[in-house]
Enzyme design. Structure first.
Site, PDB file in Angstrom:
ATOM      1  N   CYS A  60       0.879  -1.177   0.000  1.00 35.70           N
ATOM      2  CA  CYS A  60       0.000   0.000   0.000  1.00 35.70           C
ATOM      3  C   CYS A  60       0.915   1.224   0.000  1.00 35.70           C
ATOM      4  CB  CYS A  60      -0.950  -0.027   1.207  1.00 35.70           C
ATOM      5  SG  CYS A  60      -0.126   0.185   2.799  1.00 35.70           S
ATOM      6  N   ARG A  61       0.416   2.361   0.474  1.00 34.98           N
ATOM      7  CA  ARG A  61       1.221   3.573   0.449  1.00 34.98           C
ATOM      8  C   ARG A  61       2.369   3.505   1.468  1.00 34.98           C
ATOM      9  NH1 ARG A  61       1.889   8.462   2.801  1.00 34.98           N
ATOM     10  NH2 ARG A  61       0.383   8.051   4.431  1.00 34.98           N
TER      11      ARG A  61
END
Length: 95
Positions: A60-61
């Site tokens: 993810c980020r």
């Protein structure tokens, strides 16, 4: 929970089954080549698309949502690895 670094992903991404759990608009800004996008909120409903005999790398980020995804899928019997630091630490090419 098993983890790997973003640098390891950069060096091995062609051999990995990468699942990007960011939202669609985040992925549109760039994702690891070959990564499949399944937003975290849809993972429970789409996990049937994954093969329990394969190992998946979750990204993810920053590593938080992918950590949640990793824990959830581990509990369902999947083989998963979380990317420490997520896309914020990934310096490889994107598509």
């Amino acid at each position: 929970m098993k983890t790997m670094t973003a640098k390891q992903v950069e060096n091995q991404h062609k051999e990995l089954n990468i699942i990007d759990v960011r939202e669609t608009d985040e992925v549109a800004a760039g994702k690891i080549p070959g990564a499949q996008n399944i937003p975290l909120g849809l993972l429970e409903f789409r996990m049937n698309e994954l093969d329990k005999s394969k190992e998946y790398v979750m990204v993810c980020r920053s590593g938080g949502r992918s950590g949640q995804a990793t824990q959830f899928l581990e509990g369902q019997g999947y083989h998963v690895i979380n990317v420490d630091g997520g896309m914020m630490n990934y310096e490889g090419t994107t598509e």
